[in-house]
Design an enzyme around this catalytic site. Structure first.
Site, mmCIF file in Angstrom:
data_model
loop_
_atom_site.group_PDB
_atom_site.id
_atom_site.type_symbol
_atom_site.label_atom_id
_atom_site.label_comp_id
_atom_site.label_asym_id
_atom_site.label_seq_id
_atom_site.Cartn_x
_atom_site.Cartn_y
_atom_site.Cartn_z
ATOM 1 C CD GLU A 132 -1.376 -0.762 9.596
ATOM 2 O OE1 GLU A 132 -0.750 -1.808 9.799
ATOM 3 O OE2 GLU A 132 -2.067 -0.584 8.571
ATOM 4 C CG ASP A 175 -4.443 -6.836 9.279
ATOM 5 O OD1 ASP A 175 -4.413 -6.305 8.141
ATOM 6 O OD2 ASP A 175 -4.423 -6.160 10.319
HETATM 7 C C1 BGC Z 1 -4.236 -3.123 8.779
HETATM 8 C C2 BGC Z 1 -5.711 -3.305 8.694
HETATM 9 C C3 BGC Z 1 -6.195 -2.875 7.344
HETATM 10 C C4 BGC Z 1 -5.452 -3.622 6.267
HETATM 11 C C5 BGC Z 1 -5.871 -3.216 4.878
HETATM 12 C C6 BGC Z 1 -3.516 -3.742 7.619
HETATM 13 O O1 BGC Z 1 -2.188 -3.402 7.638
HETATM 14 O O2 BGC Z 1 -3.762 -3.674 9.994
HETATM 15 O O3 BGC Z 1 -6.335 -2.575 9.708
HETATM 16 O O4 BGC Z 1 -7.568 -3.087 7.255
HETATM 17 O O5 BGC Z 1 -4.082 -3.369 6.399
HETATM 18 O O6 BGC Z 1 -5.452 -1.958 4.559
HETATM 19 C C1 BGC Z 2 -0.913 -0.725 2.728
HETATM 20 C C2 BGC Z 2 -1.784 -0.735 3.948
HETATM 21 C C3 BGC Z 2 -1.406 -1.898 4.778
HETATM 22 C C4 BGC Z 2 0.074 -1.902 5.062
HETATM 23 C C5 BGC Z 2 0.480 -3.108 5.839
HETATM 24 C C6 BGC Z 2 0.536 -0.735 3.123
HETATM 25 O O1 BGC Z 2 1.344 -0.751 1.995
HETATM 26 O O2 BGC Z 2 -1.199 0.399 1.972
HETATM 27 O O3 BGC Z 2 -3.114 -0.805 3.621
HETATM 28 O O4 BGC Z 2 -2.131 -1.826 5.946
HETATM 29 O O5 BGC Z 2 0.818 -1.854 3.887
HETATM 30 O O6 BGC Z 2 1.824 -3.065 6.191
#
Ligand code: BGC
Ligand code: BGC
Length: 723
Positions: free
Chosen positions: A597, A394
């Protein structure tokens, strides 16, 4: 100065070097001399198999006088070696690959689509340098990659994070962006294409004016595998339209605590339901049809990524170490037997159905980050389940293992089994760390080979070597009639009727006056939720689509008066006598502000005062009150439920809000059933089917898993419980 051309070299070698002639020696920055370890293995008749020999890696190579002696020596040496008859190509590769290993960007085996994928992978891997291999293991965020660096570092993958669109968010601009990156990858010596990934978690939500489907929580309530397959297929088509063959979806979390900000990304709290729906979706994304005109050897249309391995939905409140997150990225304590029983089946099923990439979870198990869990990643997922694809980390997920010790984090994670690092920013640091770790012997090169083998296998399975960019024919599918109808069907099927007193629903299309209240009644951003246009979602009507209000207006007869006010104030409307107009039906739409998230981790799920007031006020201005709740999880509505005649859980329906009116007016039935237990109070949380079996009366959830009324079914009596 001597101008030395590769053609010149090849003419003086055995015939086997024909393919070298036809393909140029590409310039390797700083490394002109290379070991020819393979590429001579196609010598016709087998007579002139050649030993590895020293040669030059550039098409045109300028040699100054100082180098003449070296040149003569090398020439003599290479002549001698080439003349002898030996068969040592592959066996002569040293355990650590040289910095530049081979001669040519073309191999008859790896570029031959009629060869089995494994043979092609072997061939390519044999010819790769350590730098090239590490490049394949590197995934970079698209805004972070410096021009030229894909080529320079042999980068294997680029991604868009949430909201990561090109500055002009159009299909054409996306396609051109991906193509630009792809072209850089194709400039590398071995021309290994990049694989571009994105979170198309409810349709291609980062693309402006995509077809946005309900989030998984709604699809869980719909519980229709055939629908899931079609949603997967439609999503794949809209992704390919923008040049992208890799989806970081589906989330196969079996969510145990609805306070989690990712509850809506999960299908539900029951293992079997998650397994069934996620597998069907994966098949929709991945399976090829005749329409796709696949390359020979291609076996996957768009790569799915079941995530986040494993147990991401089972973390304990307050155990997260990330920012002010509570559950997300936290710790799970469940014993192994339970982990296997509850959380492993969706992965087993996905692997059996052809899953070729899995994302590791940010979360921990018994205090150890999943990115470091060798037994689960390697022994269970790869060895036991027979997963042949690659594990992607991730976002900076490896770094969390030892936050103050990057080297240890990388070594631990790669050795544990993570094959590709979603770095996503400082790729130079990752690459250098990998090189150091391999050179120090902390990461065996065999482990690097295994990772790269898995990544290449997937690239072949996607047909990327033959078609590095998808056919533009998919572009007509964006918001096509077929996709919009499908999304609208998904909305209809996702709705769960929680209450329906006196059969107020379905509504008559001839209802004289309907009031619609609440900002989310007329806001495509609110009804779409997180992971839409932006990582955290975006309030407002930026996307095309239908709002709940516009759907109601379109469904009601032309004679029906439908009025909307976001604050629920309809006092300006008067009846023929000049008195305040009283609606026959008042529809209140309530919504959570979008989140994604851990930002959405929340202890208090009850409705706020403002929301309650909207319902109360509607009661004064309308004969009946219907509440439509837009939310990424069940909310605590126990106190407000009596204020409404009917209550519909609509989850996060996406862009096709008109699907709600289809059901409200009875053109379609309510068929959705809760895929999560609905809590009676905040104090009950976390409550789910695995911990509430024996709970009765006020201890039981307000509505159990699987609950959902049909038309003409009486609403159950709601217990009065003192809190
Ligand atoms: C998320 C994932 C996601 C990745 C890319 C992460 O923060 O936990 O689910 O695929 O970002 O955007
Ligand atoms: C991104 C997401 C990612 C996240 C993780 C964001 O800035 O756009 O895709 O999952 O950061 O913290």
């Amino acid at each position: 100065m001597v101008l030395w051309k590769s053609r010149w070299l090849s003419r003086r070698r055995c015939q086997a070097v024909r393919h070298i002639e036809t393909n140029n020696f590409q310039k390797q920055s700083g490394n002109n001399i290379s070991l020819l370890t393979s590429g001579f293995d196609t010598c016709p008749g087998g007579r002139c198999k050649c030993m590895p020999l020293r040669g030059y890696s550039t098409t045109e190579f300028v040699i100054n006088n100082n180098m003449k002696r070296i040149f003569s020596f090398l020439f003599l040496l290479s002549f001698l070696l080439a003349a002898c008859d030996t068969q040592t190509q592959s066996t002569s590769v040293s355990p650590k690959s040289p910095v530049v290993a081979t001669t040519t960007s073309e191999s008859p085996i790896s570029t031959n689509p009629s060869q089995p994928v494994e043979t092609r992978v072997d061939d390519l891997l044999k010819r790769m340098t350590l730098d090239e291999k590490i490049g394949q293991m590197t995934q970079v965020e698209k805004n972070s990659i410096a021009p030229g660096d894909i080529t320079k570092y042999y980068i294997g993958s680029i991604l868009s994070g949430g909201g990561g669109s090109p500055s002009e968010n159009t299909v054409q601009a996306w396609y051109a962006m991906v193509e630009g990156f792809q072209n850089e990858a194709l400039k590398t010596r071995l021309q290994i294409p990049i694989i571009y990934g994105v979170d198309a978690v409810h349709g291609h939500g980062n693309l402006h004016n995509a077809t946005v489907f309900p989030h998984n929580i709604g699809l869980g309530a719909a519980n229709d595998p055939a629908l899931m397959e079609q949603v997967g297929r439609a999503t794949a088509e809209e992704m390919l339209a923008t040049g992208i063959p890799w989806n970081f979806a589906p989330v196969v979390a079996v969510v145990q605590d609805v306070r989690w900000g990712r509850t809506y990304e999960g299908y539900g709290e029951k293992t079997e339901l998650v397994t069934l729906l996620s597998t069907a979706y994966l098949q929709g994304l991945q399976n090829l049809t005749d329409k796709d005109n696949p390359s020979p050897g291609q076996s996957i249309l768009v790569l799915a990524t079941p995530k986040h391995f494993i147990g991401d939905g089972a973390t304990i409140w307050g155990s997260s170490r990330t920012e002010d997150y509570k559950l997300d990225q936290g710790n799970m304590q469940a014993p192994e037997q339970l982990v296997r029983k509850l959380f492993l089946p969706p992965y087993q099923s996905a692997v059996d159905a052809g899953a070729m990439s899995v994302m590791a979870s940010f979360s921990s198990w018994k205090g150890t980050k999943m990115h470091a869990q060798q037994s689960l990643l390697t022994k269970v997922l790869k060895d036991e389940l027979g997963f042949k694809g690659f594990i992607v980390s991730d976002w900076q997920g490896m770094d969390q293992i030892a936050p103050d010790d990057y080297y240890t984090s990388i070594v631990t994670s790669v050795n544990a089994g993570v094959d590709m690092n979603m770095v996503p920013y400082d790729y130079a640091k990752f690459i250098q760390t990998m090189k150091d770790a391999v050179n120090n012997g902390d990461i065996p090169e065999s482990r690097v080979d295994e990772a790269v083998r898995r990544i290449l296998r997937v690239k072949f399975a996607l047909g990327l070597f033959e078609h590095p960019m998808p056919d533009t024919k998919y572009q007509v599918t964006i918001r096509s009639r077929e996709h919009l109808d499908l999304a609208r069907q998904a909305v209809r099927e996702s709705l769960v009727l929680l209450k329906n007193e006196n059969n107020v629903l379905p509504l008559s299309k001839e209802t004289p006056v309907i009031f619609v209240a609440g900002e989310s009644a007329n806001d495509i951003g609110l009804q779409s939720g997180g992971w839409t246009l932006e990582w955290q979602g975006k309030v407002g009507n930026d996307n095309d689509g239908t709002t709940i209000f516009s759907g109601i207006k379109a469904a009601a007869s032309p004679d029906t008066r439908v009025e909307f006010n976001r604050d629920g104030n309809f006092s300006e409307f008067k009846n023929s006598e000049g008195n305040p107009l009283i609606a026959d039906v008042g529809i209140v739409v309530l919504a959570e502000q979008p989140y994604s998230e851990g930002v959405g981790d929340k202890a208090d799920l009850s409705l706020g005062e403002k929301e309650t007031k909207l319902i109360v006020d509607m009661g004064k201005q309308s004969k009946t009150v219907i509440v439509i709740l837009i939310s990424g999880r069940p909310r605590v509505i126990t106190d407000q439920l009596p204020l409404a005649d009917a209550w519909v859980a609509a989850w996060l329906p996406g862009t096709e809000g008109a699907g709600i009116a289809d059901v409200l007016f009875g053109d379609y039935p309510f068929t959705g059933k809760l895929s999560y237990s609905w809590p009676r109070s905040n104090e009950q949380l976390p409550i789910n089917i695995n911990n509430s079996e024996d709970r009765i009366g006020c201890d039981a959830p307000l509505f159990p898993f699987g609950y959902g009324l049909k038309y003409r079914e009486p609403s159950p009596e709601i217990l009065k419980c003192s809190s």
